[in-house]
Design a protein around this motif. Sequence first.
Motif, short mmCIF file in Angstrom:
data_model
loop_
_atom_site.label_atom_id
_atom_site.label_comp_id
_atom_site.label_asym_id
_atom_site.label_seq_id
_atom_site.Cartn_x
_atom_site.Cartn_y
_atom_site.Cartn_z
N ILE A 1 -2.90 -5.48 3.55
CA ILE A 1 -3.17 -4.05 3.69
C ILE A 1 -3.93 -3.57 2.47
O ILE A 1 -3.64 -3.99 1.35
CB ILE A 1 -1.86 -3.26 3.76
CG1 ILE A 1 -0.96 -3.82 4.84
CG2 ILE A 1 -2.11 -1.80 4.00
CD1 ILE A 1 0.40 -3.22 4.82
N GLU A 2 -4.90 -2.74 2.70
CA GLU A 2 -5.63 -2.18 1.56
C GLU A 2 -5.26 -0.71 1.34
O GLU A 2 -5.11 -0.28 0.21
CB GLU A 2 -7.14 -2.29 1.80
CG GLU A 2 -7.61 -3.72 1.89
CD GLU A 2 -8.41 -4.15 0.69
OE1 GLU A 2 -9.39 -3.44 0.38
OE2 GLU A 2 -8.08 -5.18 0.09
N LYS A 3 -5.18 0.01 2.43
CA LYS A 3 -4.93 1.45 2.31
C LYS A 3 -4.10 1.92 3.48
O LYS A 3 -4.16 1.32 4.57
CB LYS A 3 -6.27 2.20 2.36
CG LYS A 3 -6.95 2.35 1.02
CD LYS A 3 -7.98 3.45 1.10
CE LYS A 3 -8.64 3.64 -0.25
NZ LYS A 3 -9.87 2.88 -0.38
N VAL A 4 -3.39 2.97 3.25
CA VAL A 4 -2.67 3.56 4.37
C VAL A 4 -2.74 5.08 4.28
O VAL A 4 -2.71 5.66 3.19
CB VAL A 4 -1.20 3.05 4.44
CG1 VAL A 4 -0.44 3.40 3.18
CG2 VAL A 4 -0.48 3.59 5.66
N PHE A 5 -2.91 5.70 5.42
CA PHE A 5 -2.90 7.16 5.51
C PHE A 5 -1.81 7.52 6.51
O PHE A 5 -1.63 6.85 7.52
CB PHE A 5 -4.24 7.69 5.99
CG PHE A 5 -5.37 7.25 5.11
CD1 PHE A 5 -5.68 7.95 3.96
CD2 PHE A 5 -6.13 6.14 5.44
CE1 PHE A 5 -6.72 7.53 3.15
CE2 PHE A 5 -7.15 5.71 4.63
CZ PHE A 5 -7.45 6.42 3.47
N ALA B 1 0.87 -1.17 0.00
CA ALA B 1 0.00 0.00 0.00
C ALA B 1 0.90 1.22 0.00
O ALA B 1 1.98 1.20 0.59
CB ALA B 1 -0.90 0.02 1.22
N VAL B 2 0.46 2.24 -0.68
CA VAL B 2 1.25 3.47 -0.76
C VAL B 2 0.36 4.61 -0.30
O VAL B 2 -0.80 4.69 -0.68
CB VAL B 2 1.73 3.73 -2.21
CG1 VAL B 2 2.60 4.97 -2.25
CG2 VAL B 2 2.49 2.55 -2.74
N SER B 3 0.89 5.45 0.53
CA SER B 3 0.08 6.56 1.04
C SER B 3 0.21 7.75 0.11
O SER B 3 1.07 7.80 -0.76
CB SER B 3 0.56 6.94 2.43
OG SER B 3 1.74 7.71 2.34
N ASP B 4 -0.65 8.71 0.32
CA ASP B 4 -0.53 9.98 -0.39
C ASP B 4 0.66 10.74 0.20
O ASP B 4 1.18 10.39 1.25
CB ASP B 4 -1.79 10.81 -0.20
CG ASP B 4 -2.89 10.35 -1.14
OD1 ASP B 4 -2.59 9.54 -2.02
OD2 ASP B 4 -4.03 10.78 -0.96
N ALA B 5 1.01 11.79 -0.51
CA ALA B 5 2.15 12.58 -0.03
C ALA B 5 1.74 13.44 1.15
O ALA B 5 0.60 13.89 1.25
CB ALA B 5 2.66 13.47 -1.15
N LEU B 6 2.67 13.61 2.05
CA LEU B 6 2.44 14.41 3.23
C LEU B 6 3.49 15.52 3.27
O LEU B 6 4.68 15.23 3.28
CB LEU B 6 2.57 13.51 4.46
CG LEU B 6 2.56 14.17 5.82
CD1 LEU B 6 1.14 14.46 6.25
CD2 LEU B 6 3.25 13.29 6.83
N ALA C 1 6.77 13.78 2.09
CA ALA C 1 7.09 12.39 2.44
C ALA C 1 5.92 11.50 2.07
O ALA C 1 4.79 11.96 1.96
CB ALA C 1 7.38 12.27 3.92
N PHE C 2 6.20 10.27 1.84
CA PHE C 2 5.12 9.31 1.63
C PHE C 2 5.56 7.96 2.19
O PHE C 2 6.75 7.72 2.42
CB PHE C 2 4.72 9.20 0.16
CG PHE C 2 5.75 8.53 -0.72
CD1 PHE C 2 6.88 9.20 -1.13
CD2 PHE C 2 5.55 7.22 -1.12
CE1 PHE C 2 7.81 8.58 -1.94
CE2 PHE C 2 6.49 6.60 -1.93
CZ PHE C 2 7.62 7.28 -2.34
#
Lengths: 997, 195
Positions: free
Chosen positions: A382-386, A330-335, A343-344
């Motif tokens: 994992i499906e999603k990560v924030f 899973a890859v998060s959006d950029a922060l 960062a991501f």
Amino acid sequence: MSSSHLRPRTAMAIRARLGFVIVLSLFFSATLSTALYEDQVGLADWHHKYIGKVKHAVFHTQKTGRKRVVVSTEENVVASLDLRTGFIFWRNVLGKNDHIDQVDIALGKYVVTLSSGGSILRAWNLPDGQMIWESTLPVSTPSKSSLYVLANMNVGKDNLILVFGGSSIHALSSMDGQIVWRKELSIDSLEIQQIFQPHDSDIINVVGFVGSSEFVVYQISYRTGEVMQQSKASFESGFCGEASLVFDNLVVALDASKSSLVSISFKNEVINFHQINLSDLVPDFSGKVTLLPLKFNGMLAIEIASSILLLRVKGANELEFVEKISHPFAVSDALPLSKVQQAFAILQHDESKIHFKVKSDNDLRNEILKETIQMDSQRGNIEKVFINNYIRTDRTHGFRFLVVMEDHSLLLIQQGEIVWSREDGLASIVDSTTSELPVEKEGVSVAEVEHNLFEWLKGHLLKLKGTLMLASPDEVAAIQAIRLKSSEKNKMTRDHNGFRKLIIVLTRAGKVLALHTGDGRVVWSVLLPALRRSETCGNPFALRVYQWQVPHHHAMHENPSVLVVGRCGHGFDAPGIFSIVDSYTGKVQNSFILEHSVSHIMPLPLTDSTEQRLHLIIDAKLQAHLYPKNSDSLKHFFNEMPNIYWYSVEVEKNKIKGYSLESKAELDTAEEYVFQAKELWSIIFPSESEKIAVTATRKMNEIVHTQAKVVADQDVMYKYISKNILFVATVSPKAAGEIGSATPEEALLYAYLIDTVSGRILHRVCHQGAQGPVHAVVSENWVVYHYFNLRAHRYEMSVIEIYDQSRADNKDVWKLVLGKHNLTAPVSLYSRPDVMVKSQSYFFTHSVKSMAVTATAKGITSKQLLVGTIGDQVLALDKRFLDPRRSVNPTQSEKEEGIIPLTDSLPIVPQSYITHSLQVEDLRSMVTIPAKLESTTLVFSYGVDLFFTRIAPSRTYDSLTEDFSYALLLITIVVLVAAIFVTWALSEKKELKEKWR
Amino acid sequence: MEKGKGLARRWAVEFAENSYSSSPVDVPDPMGFSRSSSDPDDANASRQKKEAEAAWKAQKAWEVAQAPVKNLLMMGFMMWMAGSTVHLFSIGITFSALWQPISALQGVGKVKTFKVLQHSGMTMFLLAVFEPYKDPRVDTLAPKLLFIALNLAGLVLGIWKLNTLGLLPTHASDWVSSLPPASEVEYAGGGLPVH
């Protein structure tokens, strides 16, 4: 009031037992109330709140104080969660079809949600979830819509919220939701891809595709929506519609063949295309790719087969391969960490471990953070990560991860530890069944006995004080705590009253969970491997759960088990999935993909010698497959096969067809368990005037105590009790839409009672000016259905009771005494018994979400209808109110029987809400489970929330109430015994004195 | 009380010489005295006395026999007062109405039943109430029958009341309610396709 609640049937049962009458009449003298007292809340019931699978999450910024996260879910819930504990601060459940497209925070104090295909924008107050404003956007065609909240741009202290979808852009004020400007970019088939705002400018850039080959860029004034500049160019090999904004002037899109990337640079009305072959970047590339929405400057993520590639964009035609991550991931959006740094996070699953990596755009080769945690395998991938950051005391960045798992659970992970987890898969229950708990073994007492005598006495003294109204508020609280703590209801063994059970639920994620009825905790959970995405089964989903094996006599040492039925893919011809799960441990005993599809599942009233229930699966080709596949079950089945029928309701074709079963002509050993369907009857509804709206049948496991209904003056009516009765409601096609879409003259509602063995229509009635939505429930010999009456502009409920006329002659007492009757002889439906029908209609205030009826162990207790109201509450309505024999002026004997004078509408007593002050958000279904105690029914209702309670429709006439003070009884007995001894001694003394006189 | 009695009566002296009539067998009568050939006047008087006693006994027996009538009327009134709905009061009345005749007919007779049985094989079995009035010259059969009849009437009244309260299984409904519903031969499943 006192005698009226004794139902005639109950009275009859008692008639023979004179002793009971006195006891009962004592009970009647007590005041009647089925409602709870405030301090009884939570004793027998529990309510759990869930939110569903998280789609979007927005973290509060540092400024907003308390650590919270706002999430929106697939169950259309917007909620604010506490980041420290995972508890819900506030939660708003939108309507069933009001899907949330996007969620964001505006002005630092409002949560903005875009829903219903981009047509409704709402703002909620961030601290408490109150709605601030709502705005409906005129969207002609619902399309994929997005929300763009402009940051740090002041227009009279007001920020604009941009909503774009299709070819239109709306700008709304974030203060009050007024539409500031609206721009319809007048090009056909324009799909706006992205809106962005170059730093510190009054211009917003809009990029999009026209058709499949043209790329457009608009520059629009932020304040007015005026188009300042417009440019377009076409690319001959076309686009597939996916694009990712990499820089302010560079978009990377996929071409129509989905096999190569196109970088599109635009500056000052000049648009340049560069095609980049993926095989140049990745040596062994083949197949199709998809772009991952990674909002990260200068980065691109593409998914190939089972892995993702991270690419760095260096220039318009220069891409650099950074890293390859294999599935599952899973890859998060950029922060944004600072103004210049982003960062991501990349999460990667490695069997039971999850590796967390955080990278920043400064240094893509190395990680800022690298952690590994152990994960429960029952949560799946994992499906999603924030991702969210915080500043540590040493001024470095710390990260927390909000992770959505395959079973829809939500976890917060920080510093390599799971801080909290939420089992949010329970918000999407598909089906449920129950299982008994193990019997308590001799000598192995699970119960923890009261610690010591002193504690016990103290507790009872407190309770006594409570009963005598002497307790102070503190003590009342202490009593409540003692009651709640009492471990009695949470034991893992069967109890005498049958209140403790396991509720086995199947969630949409394919997870099976066992909930304890005592407090609703999860006893075990298993993510069924067969219902997970795999090579053989690409898109599995869960259908139903049934009781597979309930050991009674023959297989007592075995654990009960449940059968989970699923399907690979969404078509009716997709192969089925079987999984058999142990009810006590959650162990998967057997699991396989069927060779045929599943369109009907019929649990038969037969079991094999190991108490496994026989199931008949009908596939799309109308072949019946028998399970379990063993010779024993086949033997049992053959005995009963001539009497087994099945029917199919085909809503699209407006048909109901009945079939019998026959063995296949050419008997192949492999096809021993396959049977052919033979069509027996069909009912075709005229499609120009009728459309099937709803069907309802009796519950297969419903138990009926008696076939006789005793009416006034001791007369008997014989109920038509058949399990094979089908209620069908049809509406006229014009009135099939929403309420108000048809005039009363056009709207017709037909109610049918159909015998499903012979296809005979037992009864048909027409309600003029009535339309759906129709909800119905069938039990014993009656049907209750709910619909809308267009003439009266009110909802109505009707009841149909059906009686067997062919038995009506059995009225000779002597014949009955001597047993010379045929009332208990098995009945064949081909004997076509005459029926008599009574019905009545009443107004009902509420619209209804679902209906159910109480069920008790022996069927003696009178019934209550459970009505799931539009307010997500459950209302218990006595069946006595829905009695077709009600009349305006009942005679004396009818009054004695308990018939209520007829009123035009059904009363709604506030105390009869079994959910009391709670709401079961998005209530979908109510399940009633009989307890062993005849008076009591367990009710489990689910939607986004779960609610469980037990109710006693005729009150608990067979047991003392829970708050019965045994201490008081004990003390009374002790005092009485003492008094007897004292007075005896005194009288002795007195007598002696008399004698000496 | 029993105890006290036992303690007080250790011994007793009977001073009254009434062994005159019922002479002890061991002391012989004086010569020339014949007990059997007593004075005719005396005999007449004693016969009259005995007849009067018999008449009195007969009268008393009839009185006892008619006693339940009052009871019956009383009961009837109470039942009328109690009404025909099932509640504590009406059930109490009904049960006492049933119990009284039964106890009158049987309960009292228990102690001396065997005696009665010894005396007459026919009139037998019960009615110790009439024991004091037993006399060879008094015909207690008729009062006994009346007594029985009246008590039976009381019993019938009680049962009738029980019936009006609906507590007797005299209707078809009472017998049918306990019958299980007939089982069905056929079974049909199915419905809407699962989705």
